[in-house]
Design an enzyme around this catalytic site. Structure first.
Site, PDB file in Angstrom:
ATOM      1  N   GLY A  62      26.664  13.095  47.328  1.00  0.00           N
ATOM      2  CA  GLY A  62      25.052  12.796  46.277  1.00  0.00           C
ATOM      3  C   GLY A  62      25.421  12.066  45.145  1.00  0.00           C
ATOM      4  N   ASN A 110      14.713  14.798  45.456  1.00  0.00           N
ATOM      5  CA  ASN A 110      14.633  13.781  45.815  1.00  0.00           C
ATOM      6  C   ASN A 110      14.793  13.975  47.803  1.00  0.00           C
ATOM      7  OD1 ASN A 110      17.682  13.213  47.600  1.00  0.00           O
ATOM      8  ND2 ASN A 110      17.632  14.967  46.857  1.00  0.00           N
ATOM      9  N   MET A 112      16.285  10.831  48.907  1.00  0.00           N
ATOM     10  CA  MET A 112      16.778   9.575  49.368  1.00  0.00           C
ATOM     11  C   MET A 112      17.582   9.187  50.350  1.00  0.00           C
ATOM     12  SD  MET A 112      17.223   8.971  45.902  1.00  0.00           S
ATOM     13  CE  MET A 112      18.489   7.660  45.094  1.00  0.00           C
ATOM     14  N   PHE A 114      20.087   9.323  52.433  1.00  0.00           N
ATOM     15  CA  PHE A 114      21.669   9.025  52.752  1.00  0.00           C
ATOM     16  C   PHE A 114      21.263   7.120  52.327  1.00  0.00           C
ATOM     17  CE2 PHE A 114      22.359  12.085  56.331  1.00  0.00           C
ATOM     18  CZ  PHE A 114      22.636  12.997  54.959  1.00  0.00           C
ATOM     19  N   ASN A 171      27.625  17.542  56.897  1.00  0.00           N
ATOM     20  CA  ASN A 171      26.076  17.498  56.017  1.00  0.00           C
ATOM     21  C   ASN A 171      24.669  17.757  57.147  1.00  0.00           C
ATOM     22  OD1 ASN A 171      24.352  17.774  55.082  1.00  0.00           O
ATOM     23  ND2 ASN A 171      23.118  15.722  53.620  1.00  0.00           N
ATOM     24  N   SER A 174      20.687  18.077  54.633  1.00  0.00           N
ATOM     25  CA  SER A 174      20.145  16.782  54.267  1.00  0.00           C
ATOM     26  C   SER A 174      18.809  17.344  54.900  1.00  0.00           C
ATOM     27  CB  SER A 174      20.396  15.822  54.115  1.00  0.00           C
ATOM     28  OG  SER A 174      19.441  15.175  54.019  1.00  0.00           O
ATOM     29  N   ASN A 176      16.123  14.958  54.298  1.00  0.00           N
ATOM     30  CA  ASN A 176      15.957  14.040  54.361  1.00  0.00           C
ATOM     31  C   ASN A 176      15.876  12.729  55.353  1.00  0.00           C
ATOM     32  OD1 ASN A 176      14.301  14.480  51.314  1.00  0.00           O
ATOM     33  ND2 ASN A 176      16.698  13.882  50.414  1.00  0.00           N
ATOM     34  N   THR A 177      16.911  13.125  56.414  1.00  0.00           N
ATOM     35  CA  THR A 177      16.698  12.146  57.750  1.00  0.00           C
ATOM     36  C   THR A 177      16.481  13.871  58.908  1.00  0.00           C
ATOM     37  OG1 THR A 177      18.551  11.498  56.700  1.00  0.00           O
ATOM     38  CG2 THR A 177      18.987  12.069  58.932  1.00  0.00           C
ATOM     39  N   LYS A 216      27.830  21.978  55.757  1.00  0.00           N
ATOM     40  CA  LYS A 216      27.145  21.945  54.038  1.00  0.00           C
ATOM     41  C   LYS A 216      26.012  22.683  55.723  1.00  0.00           C
ATOM     42  CE  LYS A 216      25.707  20.302  50.210  1.00  0.00           C
ATOM     43  NZ  LYS A 216      25.315  19.360  48.628  1.00  0.00           N
ATOM     44  N   ASN A 245      22.961  22.862  50.400  1.00  0.00           N
ATOM     45  CA  ASN A 245      22.332  21.825  49.951  1.00  0.00           C
ATOM     46  C   ASN A 245      20.697  22.172  48.936  1.00  0.00           C
ATOM     47  OD1 ASN A 245      21.306  18.885  50.242  1.00  0.00           O
ATOM     48  ND2 ASN A 245      22.713  19.154  51.746  1.00  0.00           N
ATOM     49  N   GLY A 267      18.820  22.234  41.463  1.00  0.00           N
ATOM     50  CA  GLY A 267      18.751  22.577  40.166  1.00  0.00           C
ATOM     51  C   GLY A 267      18.873  24.472  39.728  1.00  0.00           C
TER      52      GLY A 267
END
Ligand SMILES: Cc1cc2nc3c(=O)[nH]c(=O)nc-3n(C[C@H](O)[C@H](O)[C@H](O)COP(=O)(O)O)c2cc1C
Length: 364
Positions: A62, A110, A112, A114, A171, A174, A176-177, A216, A245, A267
């Site tokens: 990423g 995030n 994002m 992808f 992956n 995520s 975000n998809t 992942k 992730n 984080g």
């Protein structure tokens, strides 16, 4: 140097700062990066997929989605780097703003989605890199490919990048998809990973090597879902697991800015969740499937904690944003001190000792 640079970078929106960093690393390359930014981490050899890495600290997926700055990453001291997530076709990702800093928790959120230039652009860069540092390529599906057809995207991305990669990461995690994480459900995972393992076997004689396949996973799987997934990973002979992730949970001690933004949190608040998943996987998987631990590492002690919990290697992303590129050297140095304290000759032997000690402390 990063102490001077960070306030400037933090004055601009996070994605602008990220793009500027990538551009700087892309253009400074190996030589200038080594002289301007990095120190030389001590050697801390450790095995991965039959190779010996110079140290166990990798860059997480990423950060360098399109494989633009591999020579600079190598100069920063990483033992290995994972680029991507790359999808078969280029796509813009979600509309900005889509990346949020939470300095009080040393965290990011995030969504994002992808954003990447697709496999062709990534391969063009990767094939020009001399592969002096092992590189994994993390693959995903395009947003406009329905989940029922996800296998087509993974197959196409795997076959495209495998000839150029030291390993490939599937992956499935995520946030975000839409629908992507449903691929972690055991039946879906069995069918998708089984198909990719077939492609791996088919390509092996053509490429003259077996390209390892890592999976992942998300930190939001509960213990039962992880228990259901592990036999699938064993049955399909997955070569490694990357845990974890980003999380859709918000495990903050108190209210923080941006906590209600949609997306994956990374984080320090993620550290405990990631370590729990690593420990479960270590308990349930055979030693033939190494675990790469990632999530909330921002110093040597947090890296050592993930390793003792069961990881063989670690990766970092958000820690780099808050601590800067010298984090890599700081972690390797601190890990070398941990190894020396056990009296073991190398990292794998030191981890055995530390894990045995941890078990006996727990049973007391
Ligand atoms: C801005 C951003 C983008 C990311 N993009 C990807 C990605 O494309 N593919 C992926 O597998 N993980 C991605 N991740 C997740 C990281 O690889 C890592 O698993 C996660 O951030 C936890 O590690 P950290 O706490 O050290 O950041 C991304 C993380 C961040 C912060």
């Amino acid at each position: 140097m990063y102490r001077l640079l960070r306030p400037l970078l933090f004055r601009v929106p996070p994605e602008t700062a990220h793009d500027a960093t990538i551009r700087i690393l892309e253009h400074t390359g190996r030589f200038a990066t080594r002289h301007l930014l990095a120190q030389h981490p001590p050697a801390l050899p450790c095995p991965l997929f039959g190779r010996t890495l110079r140290n166990p600290v990798g860059l997480a997926a990423g950060f360098d989605k399109d494989g633009r700055c591999l020579p600079a990453l190598e100069a920063l001291g990483f033992g290995f780097a994972e680029i991507g997530t790359v999808t078969p076709r280029a796509q813009p990702g979600n509309p900005p703003p889509r990346l949020f800093r939470i300095p009080e928790a040393r965290a990011l959120i995030n969504r994002m989605g992808f954003n990447n230039e697709g496999t062709d652009a990534l391969i063009a860069r990767l094939s020009a890199y001399p592969r002096t540092m092992p590189v994994g390529v993390n693959i995903g599906k395009n947003r406009d490919t329905p989940v029922e057809r996800a296998a087509d995207d993974y197959r196409s991305a795997f076959c495209a990048v495998a000839p150029h990669a030291d390993y490939v990461t599937v992956n499935l995690s995520s946030p975000n998809t839409p629908g992507l994480r449903s691929l972690q459900e055991p039946d879906m995972a069995r069918s998708l990973l089984g198909m990719l393992k077939e492609e791996q076997r088919r390509l092996a004689p053509v490429l003259g090597r077996h390209v390892p396949l890592a999976v992942k996973i998300a930190p939001d799987l509960d213990d039962r879902a992880i228990a259901a997934l592990m036999p699938v990973l064993v049955a399909v002979e997955c070569d490694a697991v990357i845990a974890t992730n980003t999380t859709i949970q918000r495990p903050f001690a108190g209210p923080v800015p941006f906590q209600d933004e949609q997306g994956g949190l990374s984080g320090t608040p993620l550290r405990g969740l990631a370590r729990h998943v690593i420990a479960l996987l270590y308990k349930g998987l055979p030693a033939t499937i190494p675990i790469i631990g990632v999530g909330g590492i921002d110093d040597a002690d947090s890296a050592w904690g993930h390793l003792v919990a069961g990881a063989s290697l670690i990766q970092v992303y958000t820690g780099l944003i808050y601590k800067g590129p010298r984090l890599v050297t700081a972690i390797v140095r601190g890990l070398a001190r941990h190894v020396a304290r056990t009296g073991a000759p190398d990292l794998p032997a030191a981890l055995e000792i530390a894990r045995t000690r941890l078990l006996s402390e727990k049973s007391r």
